[in-house]
Design an enzyme around this catalytic site. Structure first.
Site, PDB file in Angstrom:
ATOM      1  N   LYS A 183       0.851  -1.189   0.000  1.00  0.00           N
ATOM      2  CA  LYS A 183       0.000   0.000   0.000  1.00  0.00           C
ATOM      3  C   LYS A 183       0.881   1.232   0.000  1.00  0.00           C
ATOM      4  O   LYS A 183       1.982   1.236   0.571  1.00  0.00           O
ATOM      5  CB  LYS A 183      -0.895   0.034   1.239  1.00  0.00           C
ATOM      6  CG  LYS A 183      -2.191   0.818   1.026  1.00  0.00           C
ATOM      7  CD  LYS A 183      -3.203   0.011   0.215  1.00  0.00           C
ATOM      8  CE  LYS A 183      -4.530   0.725   0.145  1.00  0.00           C
ATOM      9  NZ  LYS A 183      -5.555  -0.100  -0.522  1.00  0.00           N
TER      10      LYS A 183
ATOM     11  N   GLY B 288     -20.341   6.748   4.309  1.00  0.00           N
ATOM     12  CA  GLY B 288     -19.376   7.038   3.252  1.00  0.00           C
ATOM     13  C   GLY B 288     -19.968   6.783   1.885  1.00  0.00           C
ATOM     14  O   GLY B 288     -20.331   5.658   1.562  1.00  0.00           O
TER      15      GLY B 288
ATOM     16  N   GLY C 154     -18.507   7.634  -1.230  1.00  0.00           N
ATOM     17  CA  GLY C 154     -17.559   7.800  -2.317  1.00  0.00           C
ATOM     18  C   GLY C 154     -17.869   6.844  -3.451  1.00  0.00           C
ATOM     19  O   GLY C 154     -19.002   6.371  -3.609  1.00  0.00           O
TER      20      GLY C 154
ATOM     21  N   VAL D 282     -17.194   3.689  -3.979  1.00  0.00           N
ATOM     22  CA  VAL D 282     -17.707   2.380  -3.583  1.00  0.00           C
ATOM     23  C   VAL D 282     -19.031   2.503  -2.842  1.00  0.00           C
ATOM     24  O   VAL D 282     -20.006   1.813  -3.157  1.00  0.00           O
ATOM     25  CB  VAL D 282     -16.682   1.629  -2.708  1.00  0.00           C
ATOM     26  CG1 VAL D 282     -17.272   0.310  -2.210  1.00  0.00           C
ATOM     27  CG2 VAL D 282     -15.406   1.361  -3.492  1.00  0.00           C
TER      28      VAL D 282
END
Length: 347
Positions: free
Chosen positions: A78, A179, A181, A183
């Protein structure tokens, strides 16, 4: 760094600094046992450099486990870019980041993550071939991985609700999505198509308005979304949101969402084990994105192949939940044990 609790014998952690562009980043390679360390690049404004390093360490370990559980020939890595990045410097920053990835000689493969777009990855691709999540060429697989992540989360939610109360569909199921966003927004669309009743929250009012208009969802204050009386809580924002205190105050039956590293620490894991909640480990349910990223990077798969592998997340979740119940062990601990075992067997 070696003394940080989240350092887990990582193979390499590289600090990247480019004076000309202003780039500051960390690339963490947790494991390359199964293949090159693959995982997206996140752009975020951290409270401190240490917080960014910890995020990279946790996320890269999660990618090792995610790729192992999904049966992919990839290790875990990552990258985090320390924000903010001025708009007029964004291209230069991602050019420099691409050059840094190239210097790792294929040991790390990047893609987009929170705060990073497909167009950013196109800039990275000028400097390195160790990148995925690029616009899809005619007849090939790839592109924005978020719809695939959302599809996999949907499959996991379906299975978890079947275990919770025997449901065979999601009609009328109450889902709180934190959330909205790429996804989270896509997941809301899929859930609404199946008749779920949505409660949603996001720091960006425009996202909330768009999802509510498209799906009939009800907007909830951001600080209240986790504690709604729902069947499913779907965290789809940043990690570390489930502390022991939060878990003790939840009014959900199932926790199943796309966010990485949802459990804040070991105390949260213990609180979860002591509760009646059905928890689907994040790196098992949210593997859809890396599945398509791997298919794009490695080649040799069709869109139908990718969708089959994403849909296989459902049976994998079902097997994991059933085994955890049968053996009376915490599901997150069991998932960690199985993923680590796969990596060790390959070693």
């Amino acid at each position: 760094m070696l003394n940080l609790p989240d350092f887990d014998d990582h193979e390499a952690v590289t600090w990247v600094s480019d004076r000309k562009s202003g780039l500051r980043a960390v690339i963490a390679q947790h494991s390359t046992v199964l293949g090159p360390a693959a995982g997206g690049c996140r752009l975020w404004s951290y409270g401190s450099p240490e917080a960014g390093v910890v995020d990279a360490l946790r996320l890269s370990r999660g990618m090792s486990y995610k790729n192992a559980m999904a049966g992919l020939p990839l290790g875990g890595g990552k990258a985090v870019i320390f924000g903010p990045v001025p708009a007029d410097q964004r291209e230069a920053v991602f050019e420099a980041f691409g050059a840094a990835v190239e210097r790792l000689a294929g040991r790390y493969v990047t893609a987009e993550d929170v705060g990073v777009s497909v167009s950013d990855m196109q800039i990275v691709a000028r400097q390195t071939r160790a990148v995925s999540g690029l616009p899809r060429a005619s007849g090939s697989v790839g592109g924005d991985p978020s719809p695939y992540t959302a599809r996999g989360v949907l499959r996991g939610i379906e299975v978890a609700m079947r275990q919770a109360d025997g449901r065979t569909d999601l009609e009328g199921v109450r889902v709180a999505v934190q959330g909205l966003g790429s996804v989270g927004g896509a997941l809301c669309g899929l859930l609404a198509e199946r008749g779920a009743k949505l409660l949603v929250a996001d720091p960006h009012p425009d996202r909330v308005a768009a999802v509510c208009e498209a799906t009939g969802a009800k907007a909830v204050p951001l600080d209240a979304i986790l504690f709604q009386d729902v069947d499913v809580l779907a965290p789809c924002a940043l990690g570390g949101i489930l502390t022991a205190e939060v878990i003790g105050a939840l009014n959900a039956t199932v926790i199943a969402g796309a966010a990485n590293n949802q459990l804040a620490d070991r105390a949260a894991s213990a609180a979860l084990a002591a509760s009646d909640l059905i928890y689907v480990p994040d790196y098992v349910i949210n593997a859809g994105g890396i599945i398509v990223v791997a298919a794009e990077y490695l080649g040799g798969q069709t869109e139908a192949d990718v969708l089959d592998r994403v849909d296989a997340i459902g049976p994998r979740v079902a097997d994991l939940l059933a085994r955890a119940a049968r053996e009376a062990v915490p599901v997150d601990a069991l998932a960690d044990q199985l993923a680590a075992g796969l990596i060790e067997a390959a070693r």
